[in-house]
Design a protein around this motif. Structure first.
Motif, PDB file in Angstrom:
ATOM      1  N   ASP A  66       0.832  -1.204   0.000  1.00 47.61           N
ATOM      2  CA  ASP A  66       0.000   0.000   0.000  1.00 47.61           C
ATOM      3  C   ASP A  66       0.867   1.255   0.000  1.00 47.61           C
ATOM      4  O   ASP A  66       0.560   2.232  -0.691  1.00 47.61           O
ATOM      5  N   VAL A  67       1.939   1.239   0.760  1.00 47.62           N
ATOM      6  CA  VAL A  67       2.846   2.391   0.833  1.00 47.62           C
ATOM      7  C   VAL A  67       3.533   2.596  -0.518  1.00 47.62           C
ATOM      8  O   VAL A  67       3.629   3.722  -1.017  1.00 47.62           O
ATOM      9  N   VAL A  68       3.984   1.513  -1.137  1.00 46.73           N
ATOM     10  CA  VAL A  68       4.616   1.606  -2.459  1.00 46.73           C
ATOM     11  C   VAL A  68       3.628   2.192  -3.464  1.00 46.73           C
ATOM     12  O   VAL A  68       3.982   3.060  -4.262  1.00 46.73           O
ATOM     13  N   HIS A  69       2.365   1.747  -3.401  1.00 46.00           N
ATOM     14  CA  HIS A  69       1.343   2.262  -4.308  1.00 46.00           C
ATOM     15  C   HIS A  69       1.121   3.763  -4.093  1.00 46.00           C
ATOM     16  O   HIS A  69       1.012   4.528  -5.058  1.00 46.00           O
ATOM     17  N   LEU A  70       1.049   4.201  -2.835  1.00 50.12           N
ATOM     18  CA  LEU A  70       0.905   5.632  -2.543  1.00 50.12           C
ATOM     19  C   LEU A  70       2.077   6.429  -3.106  1.00 50.12           C
ATOM     20  O   LEU A  70       1.901   7.517  -3.657  1.00 50.12           O
ATOM     21  N   LEU A  71       3.267   5.885  -2.950  1.00 49.51           N
ATOM     22  CA  LEU A  71       4.467   6.550  -3.455  1.00 49.51           C
ATOM     23  C   LEU A  71       4.439   6.627  -4.977  1.00 49.51           C
ATOM     24  O   LEU A  71       4.771   7.674  -5.554  1.00 49.51           O
ATOM     25  N   GLU A  72       4.015   5.554  -5.635  1.00 46.92           N
ATOM     26  CA  GLU A  72       3.895   5.559  -7.099  1.00 46.92           C
ATOM     27  C   GLU A  72       2.928   6.657  -7.553  1.00 46.92           C
ATOM     28  O   GLU A  72       3.214   7.387  -8.498  1.00 46.92           O
ATOM     29  N   LYS A  73       1.781   6.750  -6.886  1.00 46.56           N
ATOM     30  CA  LYS A  73       0.792   7.769  -7.235  1.00 46.56           C
ATOM     31  C   LYS A  73       1.349   9.174  -7.045  1.00 46.56           C
ATOM     32  O   LYS A  73       1.136  10.059  -7.878  1.00 46.56           O
ATOM     33  N   ALA A  74       2.071   9.387  -5.964  1.00 49.03           N
ATOM     34  CA  ALA A  74       2.650  10.703  -5.700  1.00 49.03           C
ATOM     35  C   ALA A  74       3.690  11.068  -6.753  1.00 49.03           C
ATOM     36  O   ALA A  74       3.751  12.219  -7.202  1.00 49.03           O
ATOM     37  N   LEU A  75       4.485  10.091  -7.148  1.00 46.85           N
ATOM     38  CA  LEU A  75       5.520  10.347  -8.169  1.00 46.85           C
ATOM     39  C   LEU A  75       4.895  10.616  -9.537  1.00 46.85           C
ATOM     40  O   LEU A  75       5.385  11.452 -10.293  1.00 46.85           O
ATOM     41  N   GLU A  76       3.814   9.911  -9.865  1.00 47.69           N
ATOM     42  CA  GLU A  76       3.114  10.142 -11.135  1.00 47.69           C
ATOM     43  C   GLU A  76       2.538  11.547 -11.162  1.00 47.69           C
ATOM     44  O   GLU A  76       2.557  12.221 -12.200  1.00 47.69           O
ATOM     45  N   LYS A  77       2.009  11.985 -10.037  1.00 40.95           N
ATOM     46  CA  LYS A  77       1.416  13.315  -9.942  1.00 40.95           C
ATOM     47  C   LYS A  77       2.456  14.407 -10.155  1.00 40.95           C
ATOM     48  O   LYS A  77       2.162  15.449 -10.726  1.00 40.95           O
ATOM     49  N   GLU A  78       3.680  14.156  -9.677  1.00 42.34           N
ATOM     50  CA  GLU A  78       4.761  15.129  -9.814  1.00 42.34           C
ATOM     51  C   GLU A  78       5.342  15.176 -11.225  1.00 42.34           C
ATOM     52  O   GLU A  78       5.951  16.153 -11.612  1.00 42.34           O
ATOM     53  N   ALA A  79       5.168  14.097 -11.983  1.00 38.85           N
ATOM     54  CA  ALA A  79       5.775  14.012 -13.326  1.00 38.85           C
ATOM     55  C   ALA A  79       5.096  14.910 -14.327  1.00 38.85           C
ATOM     56  O   ALA A  79       4.030  15.355 -14.202  1.00 38.85           O
TER      57      ALA A  79
END
Length: 79
Positions: A66-79
């Motif tokens: 779940d934490v990895v998924h949250l991090l992926e979403k945050a990184l996608e948002k920043e891209a």
């Protein structure tokens, strides 16, 4: 797998986790993180990647995956 490895580094370093970590490890039950440990994990990852983790307070992350998924979403948002 790079994000998982980073999550593991933060868990084992600043958060002080000594148990074996897998994507299915539960943050509270298996890794014994308390509220301070969860905050340490979030701040450690946010500082490392310069992002804001935006979890739903009604459905907080329960596992390392779940934490990895949250991090992926945050990184996608920043891209």
């Amino acid at each position: 797998m790079e994000l998982f490895d980073t999550v593991c580094q933060v868990l084992k370093g600043p958060c002080g986790v000594t148990e074996t970590i897998s994507t299915r490890s539960r943050l509270v039950e298996d890794l014994e993180l308390d509220s301070v440990g969860l905050l340490c994990l979030a701040v450690g990852l946010e500082n490392r990647y310069r992002v804001k983790l935006e979890e739903n307070p009604e459905e907080p992350p329960e596992t390392v995956a779940d934490v990895v998924h949250l991090l992926e979403k945050a990184l996608e948002k920043e891209a």
